[in-house]
Write an enzyme that holds these catalytic residues in place. Structure first.
Site, PDB file in Angstrom:
ATOM      1  N   ASN A  36       0.813  -1.327  -0.048  1.00 13.81           N
ATOM      2  CA  ASN A  36       0.033   0.034  -0.094  1.00 13.81           C
ATOM      3  C   ASN A  36       0.763   1.346  -0.114  1.00 13.81           C
ATOM      4  O   ASN A  36       1.547   1.585   0.986  1.00 13.81           O
ATOM      5  CB  ASN A  36      -0.953   0.021   1.288  1.00 13.81           C
ATOM      6  CG  ASN A  36      -1.811   1.278   1.410  1.00 13.81           C
ATOM      7  OD1 ASN A  36      -1.651   1.931   0.473  1.00 13.81           O
ATOM      8  ND2 ASN A  36      -2.413   1.531   2.578  1.00 13.81           N
ATOM      9  N   TRP A  37       0.944   1.762  -1.230  1.00 13.59           N
ATOM     10  CA  TRP A  37       1.856   3.130  -1.391  1.00 13.59           C
ATOM     11  C   TRP A  37       1.436   4.236  -0.616  1.00 13.59           C
ATOM     12  O   TRP A  37       2.063   5.133  -0.464  1.00 13.59           O
ATOM     13  CB  TRP A  37       2.283   3.190  -2.832  1.00 13.59           C
ATOM     14  CG  TRP A  37       3.126   2.086  -3.534  1.00 13.59           C
ATOM     15  CD1 TRP A  37       3.819   0.942  -2.727  1.00 13.59           C
ATOM     16  CD2 TRP A  37       3.485   2.026  -4.898  1.00 13.59           C
ATOM     17  NE1 TRP A  37       4.283   0.283  -3.681  1.00 13.59           N
ATOM     18  CE2 TRP A  37       4.136   0.671  -5.033  1.00 13.59           C
ATOM     19  CE3 TRP A  37       3.187   3.017  -5.798  1.00 13.59           C
ATOM     20  CZ2 TRP A  37       4.821   0.441  -6.086  1.00 13.59           C
ATOM     21  CZ3 TRP A  37       3.921   2.703  -7.230  1.00 13.59           C
ATOM     22  CH2 TRP A  37       4.653   1.424  -7.225  1.00 13.59           C
ATOM     23  N   LYS A  38      -0.034   4.153  -0.261  1.00  9.43           N
ATOM     24  CA  LYS A  38      -0.595   5.314   0.466  1.00  9.43           C
ATOM     25  C   LYS A  38      -0.180   6.649  -0.474  1.00  9.43           C
ATOM     26  O   LYS A  38      -0.391   6.446  -1.889  1.00  9.43           O
ATOM     27  CB  LYS A  38      -0.024   5.526   1.731  1.00  9.43           C
ATOM     28  CG  LYS A  38      -0.145   4.058   2.498  1.00  9.43           C
ATOM     29  CD  LYS A  38      -0.029   4.382   4.117  1.00  9.43           C
ATOM     30  CE  LYS A  38      -0.238   3.358   4.780  1.00  9.43           C
ATOM     31  NZ  LYS A  38      -0.127   3.121   6.227  1.00  9.43           N
TER      32      LYS A  38
ATOM     33  N   GLY B  81       5.082   1.306   4.620  1.00  5.79           N
ATOM     34  CA  GLY B  81       6.451   1.932   4.569  1.00  5.79           C
ATOM     35  C   GLY B  81       7.423   1.194   3.758  1.00  5.79           C
ATOM     36  O   GLY B  81       8.027   1.374   3.081  1.00  5.79           O
TER      37      GLY B  81
ATOM     38  N   GLU C 115      -5.422  -5.302  10.206  1.00  7.86           N
ATOM     39  CA  GLU C 115      -4.556  -4.045  10.584  1.00  7.86           C
ATOM     40  C   GLU C 115      -4.934  -3.521  11.991  1.00  7.86           C
ATOM     41  O   GLU C 115      -5.688  -2.387  11.933  1.00  7.86           O
ATOM     42  CB  GLU C 115      -4.479  -3.122   9.338  1.00  7.86           C
ATOM     43  CG  GLU C 115      -4.326  -3.722   8.197  1.00  7.86           C
ATOM     44  CD  GLU C 115      -3.579  -2.443   7.031  1.00  7.86           C
ATOM     45  OE1 GLU C 115      -2.413  -2.756   6.585  1.00  7.86           O
ATOM     46  OE2 GLU C 115      -4.146  -1.539   6.890  1.00  7.86           O
TER      47      GLU C 115
HETATM   48  P1  13P Z   1       3.055   0.378   7.890  1.00  9.84           P
HETATM   49  O1  13P Z   1       3.550  -0.728   7.204  1.00  9.84           O
HETATM   50  O2  13P Z   1       3.577   1.578   7.288  1.00  9.84           O
HETATM   51  O3  13P Z   1       2.863   0.348   9.244  1.00  9.84           O
HETATM   52  O4  13P Z   1       1.479   0.624   7.173  1.00  9.84           O
HETATM   53  C1  13P Z   1       0.632  -0.523   7.195  1.00  9.84           C
HETATM   54  C2  13P Z   1      -0.550  -0.276   6.424  1.00  9.84           C
HETATM   55  O5  13P Z   1      -1.280   0.847   6.833  1.00  9.84           O
HETATM   56  C3  13P Z   1      -0.972  -1.103   5.031  1.00  9.84           C
HETATM   57  O6  13P Z   1      -2.100  -0.688   4.586  1.00  9.84           O
END
Ligand code: 13P
Length: 257
Positions: free
Chosen positions: A9-11, A234, A166
Protein backbone atom coordinates in the site's frame (compact mmCIF):
# COMPACT_ATOMS: atom_id res chain seq x y z
CA UNK A 1 -2.67 -24.51 0.88
CA UNK A 2 -3.53 -20.81 0.52
CA UNK A 3 -1.27 -18.87 -1.80
CA UNK A 4 0.25 -16.01 0.20
CA UNK A 5 -0.46 -12.43 -0.83
CA UNK A 6 2.01 -9.62 -0.29
CA UNK A 7 0.42 -6.28 -1.12
CA UNK A 8 2.17 -2.94 -1.00
CA UNK A 9 0.00 0.00 0.00
CA UNK A 10 1.93 2.97 -1.29
CA UNK A 11 -0.54 5.38 0.36
CA UNK A 12 0.08 8.99 -0.74
CA UNK A 13 3.63 8.27 -1.89
CA UNK A 14 5.34 7.54 -5.21
CA UNK A 15 4.64 9.90 -8.05
CA UNK A 16 4.29 8.57 -11.57
CA UNK A 17 7.93 8.88 -12.52
CA UNK A 18 9.05 7.16 -9.32
CA UNK A 19 6.47 4.43 -9.89
CA UNK A 20 8.15 3.39 -13.12
CA UNK A 21 11.45 2.92 -11.33
CA UNK A 22 10.02 1.17 -8.29
CA UNK A 23 8.06 -1.23 -10.50
CA UNK A 24 11.18 -1.91 -12.56
CA UNK A 25 13.08 -2.86 -9.41
CA UNK A 26 10.23 -5.03 -8.13
CA UNK A 27 9.93 -6.85 -11.45
CA UNK A 28 13.61 -7.68 -11.31
CA UNK A 29 13.39 -9.03 -7.77
CA UNK A 30 9.88 -10.12 -6.75
CA UNK A 31 8.28 -12.06 -9.57
CA UNK A 32 7.53 -15.49 -8.19
CA UNK A 33 4.83 -18.09 -8.69
CA UNK A 34 4.85 -18.85 -5.00
CA UNK A 35 3.37 -15.52 -3.90
CA UNK A 36 0.63 -13.23 -5.20
CA UNK A 37 2.38 -9.87 -5.25
CA UNK A 38 0.31 -6.69 -5.55
CA UNK A 39 1.17 -3.00 -5.59
CA UNK A 40 -1.39 -0.29 -4.79
CA UNK A 41 -0.15 3.10 -6.00
CA UNK A 42 -2.00 6.39 -5.55
CA UNK A 43 -4.53 7.06 -8.31
CA UNK A 44 -2.34 9.37 -10.40
CA UNK A 45 0.36 6.70 -10.62
CA UNK A 46 -1.95 3.82 -11.59
CA UNK A 47 -1.63 4.28 -15.35
CA UNK A 48 2.15 4.51 -15.23
CA UNK A 49 2.42 1.53 -12.91
CA UNK A 50 0.08 -0.45 -15.16
CA UNK A 51 2.25 0.28 -18.16
CA UNK A 52 5.41 -0.64 -16.25
CA UNK A 53 3.79 -3.89 -15.08
CA UNK A 54 2.78 -5.03 -18.57
CA UNK A 55 3.48 -8.76 -18.86
CA UNK A 56 4.31 -9.05 -15.16
CA UNK A 57 2.78 -11.42 -12.62
CA UNK A 58 2.66 -8.54 -10.13
CA UNK A 59 -0.92 -7.29 -9.80
CA UNK A 60 -2.14 -3.72 -9.65
CA UNK A 61 -4.54 -2.42 -7.02
CA UNK A 62 -6.13 0.87 -6.01
CA UNK A 63 -6.51 2.29 -2.53
CA UNK A 64 -10.23 3.02 -2.58
CA UNK A 65 -13.33 2.76 -4.76
CA UNK A 66 -16.71 4.49 -4.84
CA UNK A 67 -19.91 2.44 -4.82
CA UNK A 68 -21.53 4.09 -7.84
CA UNK A 69 -20.25 3.39 -11.37
CA UNK A 70 -20.40 7.12 -12.21
CA UNK A 71 -21.99 10.32 -11.01
CA UNK A 72 -21.56 13.62 -9.24
CA UNK A 73 -19.09 12.46 -6.58
CA UNK A 74 -16.21 14.91 -6.74
CA UNK A 75 -12.89 13.36 -5.83
CA UNK A 76 -14.07 9.75 -6.02
CA UNK A 77 -13.14 7.00 -8.48
CA UNK A 78 -15.48 4.20 -9.57
CA UNK A 79 -14.86 0.49 -10.04
CA UNK A 80 -15.23 0.61 -13.86
CA UNK A 81 -12.63 3.41 -13.88
CA UNK A 82 -10.23 1.30 -11.84
CA UNK A 83 -10.76 -1.68 -14.12
CA UNK A 84 -10.05 0.57 -17.11
CA UNK A 85 -6.83 1.73 -15.39
CA UNK A 86 -5.69 -1.89 -15.16
CA UNK A 87 -6.54 -2.64 -11.52
CA UNK A 88 -7.40 -6.14 -10.40
CA UNK A 89 -7.46 -5.39 -6.65
CA UNK A 90 -8.71 -2.61 -4.42
CA UNK A 91 -8.09 -1.79 -0.78
CA UNK A 92 -11.33 -0.97 1.06
CA UNK A 93 -11.91 0.42 4.55
CA UNK A 94 -8.33 1.21 5.43
CA UNK A 95 -8.15 2.64 8.95
CA UNK A 96 -6.70 5.89 7.61
CA UNK A 97 -9.88 6.33 5.60
CA UNK A 98 -12.00 5.38 8.60
CA UNK A 99 -10.04 7.77 10.89
CA UNK A 100 -9.49 10.78 8.66
CA UNK A 101 -12.18 10.64 6.00
CA UNK A 102 -15.32 9.49 7.79
CA UNK A 103 -15.40 6.00 6.33
CA UNK A 104 -17.94 3.88 8.20
CA UNK A 105 -18.82 0.19 8.31
CA UNK A 106 -21.78 1.03 6.06
CA UNK A 107 -19.71 2.81 3.38
CA UNK A 108 -17.11 0.04 3.51
CA UNK A 109 -19.86 -2.44 2.70
CA UNK A 110 -21.13 -0.32 -0.19
CA UNK A 111 -17.64 0.04 -1.67
CA UNK A 112 -17.14 -3.70 -1.30
CA UNK A 113 -20.31 -4.36 -3.27
CA UNK A 114 -19.04 -2.26 -6.17
CA UNK A 115 -15.67 -4.03 -6.15
CA UNK A 116 -17.33 -7.46 -6.31
CA UNK A 117 -19.75 -6.41 -9.03
CA UNK A 118 -16.86 -5.30 -11.21
CA UNK A 119 -14.64 -8.31 -10.42
CA UNK A 120 -12.01 -6.41 -8.48
CA UNK A 121 -10.51 -8.51 -5.68
CA UNK A 122 -11.22 -6.53 -2.53
CA UNK A 123 -8.65 -6.24 0.24
CA UNK A 124 -10.91 -5.24 3.12
CA UNK A 125 -9.19 -3.78 6.18
CA UNK A 126 -10.36 -4.29 9.73
CA UNK A 127 -8.67 -3.80 13.07
CA UNK A 128 -8.95 -2.21 16.47
CA UNK A 129 -7.45 0.99 17.88
CA UNK A 130 -5.10 1.01 20.85
CA UNK A 131 -7.87 2.29 23.15
CA UNK A 132 -10.14 -0.53 22.00
CA UNK A 133 -7.42 -3.13 22.59
CA UNK A 134 -6.65 -1.77 26.03
CA UNK A 135 -10.35 -1.84 26.88
CA UNK A 136 -10.46 -5.53 25.85
CA UNK A 137 -12.78 -4.73 22.97
CA UNK A 138 -10.67 -6.23 20.18
CA UNK A 139 -12.99 -9.15 19.51
CA UNK A 140 -16.11 -7.01 19.73
CA UNK A 141 -14.67 -4.50 17.24
CA UNK A 142 -13.64 -7.25 14.82
CA UNK A 143 -17.07 -8.86 15.12
CA UNK A 144 -18.78 -5.56 14.37
CA UNK A 145 -16.55 -4.83 11.38
CA UNK A 146 -16.85 -8.36 10.02
CA UNK A 147 -20.62 -8.28 10.49
CA UNK A 148 -20.78 -5.16 8.33
CA UNK A 149 -18.48 -6.61 5.66
CA UNK A 150 -20.49 -9.82 5.36
CA UNK A 151 -23.94 -8.21 5.37
CA UNK A 152 -26.13 -9.74 2.63
CA UNK A 153 -23.28 -11.92 1.37
CA UNK A 154 -25.44 -14.86 0.26
CA UNK A 155 -24.56 -14.52 -3.42
CA UNK A 156 -20.85 -13.98 -2.94
CA UNK A 157 -17.81 -16.16 -3.30
CA UNK A 158 -16.80 -15.28 0.28
CA UNK A 159 -13.55 -17.20 0.01
CA UNK A 160 -12.48 -14.92 -2.83
CA UNK A 161 -12.27 -11.89 -0.57
CA UNK A 162 -9.02 -10.87 1.01
CA UNK A 163 -9.24 -9.54 4.56
CA UNK A 164 -6.44 -7.51 6.10
CA UNK A 165 -6.18 -7.41 9.88
CA UNK A 166 -4.48 -4.11 10.58
CA UNK A 167 -4.44 -3.15 14.25
CA UNK A 168 -4.48 0.65 14.12
CA UNK A 169 -1.86 0.91 16.87
CA UNK A 170 0.62 -0.98 14.69
CA UNK A 171 0.26 1.15 11.56
CA UNK A 172 3.20 3.41 10.84
CA UNK A 173 4.34 3.15 14.44
CA UNK A 174 7.15 0.63 14.13
CA UNK A 175 5.28 -1.38 16.77
CA UNK A 176 4.05 -4.49 14.98
CA UNK A 177 1.71 -7.00 16.55
CA UNK A 178 3.66 -9.97 17.82
CA UNK A 179 3.27 -13.13 15.76
CA UNK A 180 1.12 -14.53 18.58
CA UNK A 181 -1.16 -11.48 18.65
CA UNK A 182 -1.53 -11.63 14.87
CA UNK A 183 -2.25 -15.37 14.95
CA UNK A 184 -4.87 -14.95 17.71
CA UNK A 185 -6.70 -12.28 15.71
CA UNK A 186 -6.46 -14.20 12.43
CA UNK A 187 -7.74 -17.39 14.05
CA UNK A 188 -10.64 -15.44 15.50
CA UNK A 189 -11.42 -13.95 12.07
CA UNK A 190 -11.21 -17.32 10.30
CA UNK A 191 -13.51 -18.93 12.86
CA UNK A 192 -15.95 -16.05 12.44
CA UNK A 193 -15.92 -16.50 8.64
CA UNK A 194 -16.47 -20.24 9.09
CA UNK A 195 -19.60 -19.58 11.13
CA UNK A 196 -20.96 -17.00 8.72
CA UNK A 197 -19.89 -18.40 5.34
CA UNK A 198 -19.06 -22.04 5.99
CA UNK A 199 -15.91 -24.05 6.50
CA UNK A 200 -14.95 -24.18 2.83
CA UNK A 201 -14.87 -20.39 2.44
CA UNK A 202 -13.02 -20.00 5.74
CA UNK A 203 -10.43 -22.51 4.56
CA UNK A 204 -9.58 -20.62 1.38
CA UNK A 205 -10.01 -16.95 2.37
CA UNK A 206 -6.69 -15.14 2.63
CA UNK A 207 -6.09 -13.15 5.82
CA UNK A 208 -3.29 -10.59 5.62
CA UNK A 209 -1.60 -8.92 8.54
CA UNK A 210 -0.74 -5.22 8.25
CA UNK A 211 1.03 -2.86 10.61
CA UNK A 212 4.76 -2.12 10.63
CA UNK A 213 5.65 -5.23 8.64
CA UNK A 214 9.35 -5.10 7.80
CA UNK A 215 12.07 -7.25 6.31
CA UNK A 216 13.06 -8.09 9.88
CA UNK A 217 9.73 -9.19 11.32
CA UNK A 218 7.96 -10.60 8.24
CA UNK A 219 9.09 -14.22 8.59
CA UNK A 220 7.84 -14.57 12.18
CA UNK A 221 4.45 -13.16 11.26
CA UNK A 222 4.06 -15.07 8.00
CA UNK A 223 4.94 -18.40 9.59
CA UNK A 224 1.77 -18.24 11.69
CA UNK A 225 -0.76 -20.78 10.45
CA UNK A 226 -3.56 -18.26 9.86
CA UNK A 227 -1.42 -15.41 8.51
CA UNK A 228 -1.62 -15.72 4.72
CA UNK A 229 0.30 -12.65 3.74
CA UNK A 230 0.87 -9.01 4.52
CA UNK A 231 -0.42 -5.57 3.62
CA UNK A 232 2.73 -3.50 3.75
CA UNK A 233 2.92 0.28 4.04
CA UNK A 234 6.27 1.97 4.59
CA UNK A 235 8.40 -1.05 3.69
CA UNK A 236 6.64 -1.36 0.31
CA UNK A 237 8.25 1.89 -0.83
CA UNK A 238 11.71 0.33 -0.83
CA UNK A 239 12.29 -2.43 -3.36
CA UNK A 240 14.81 -4.30 -1.20
CA UNK A 241 12.61 -4.33 1.91
CA UNK A 242 9.49 -5.34 -0.04
CA UNK A 243 11.43 -8.05 -1.86
CA UNK A 244 12.65 -9.46 1.44
CA UNK A 245 9.03 -9.68 2.63
CA UNK A 246 7.98 -11.43 -0.59
CA UNK A 247 10.83 -13.92 -0.15
CA UNK A 248 9.84 -14.53 3.46
CA UNK A 249 6.32 -15.34 2.23
CA UNK A 250 7.69 -17.69 -0.44
CA UNK A 251 9.78 -19.46 2.20
CA UNK A 252 6.74 -20.07 4.41
CA UNK A 253 4.94 -21.92 1.65
CA UNK A 254 7.43 -24.79 2.07
CA UNK A 255 6.82 -24.88 5.82
CA UNK A 256 3.04 -24.60 5.65
CA UNK A 257 2.30 -27.23 3.00
P1 13P B 1 2.96 0.41 7.74
O1 13P B 1 3.50 -0.87 7.16
O2 13P B 1 3.69 1.63 7.27
O3 13P B 1 2.82 0.33 9.24
O4 13P B 1 1.47 0.59 7.15
C1 13P B 1 0.60 -0.49 7.22
C2 13P B 1 -0.59 -0.18 6.42
O5 13P B 1 -1.37 0.71 6.76
C3 13P B 1 -0.83 -0.94 5.20
O6 13P B 1 -2.09 -0.72 4.69
Amino acid sequence: MRKPVIAGNWKMHVRAQEATELVRQLRAACETDAVEVVVCPPSTSLATAHEALRGSSIGLGAQNVHWEPQGAFTGEISAPMLVEAGCRYVIIGHSERRQHFGETDATVRKRLGAALTHHLTPIVCIGETLAEREANQTWAVLERQLGAVFTDCAGWDCGGLILAYEPVWAIGTGRNATPEQAQDAHQFIRQWVAKRCGAAAAHVIRLLYGGSVSAGNAAGLLQQPDVDGALVGGASLKADAFTAIVRAAADTTAVKT
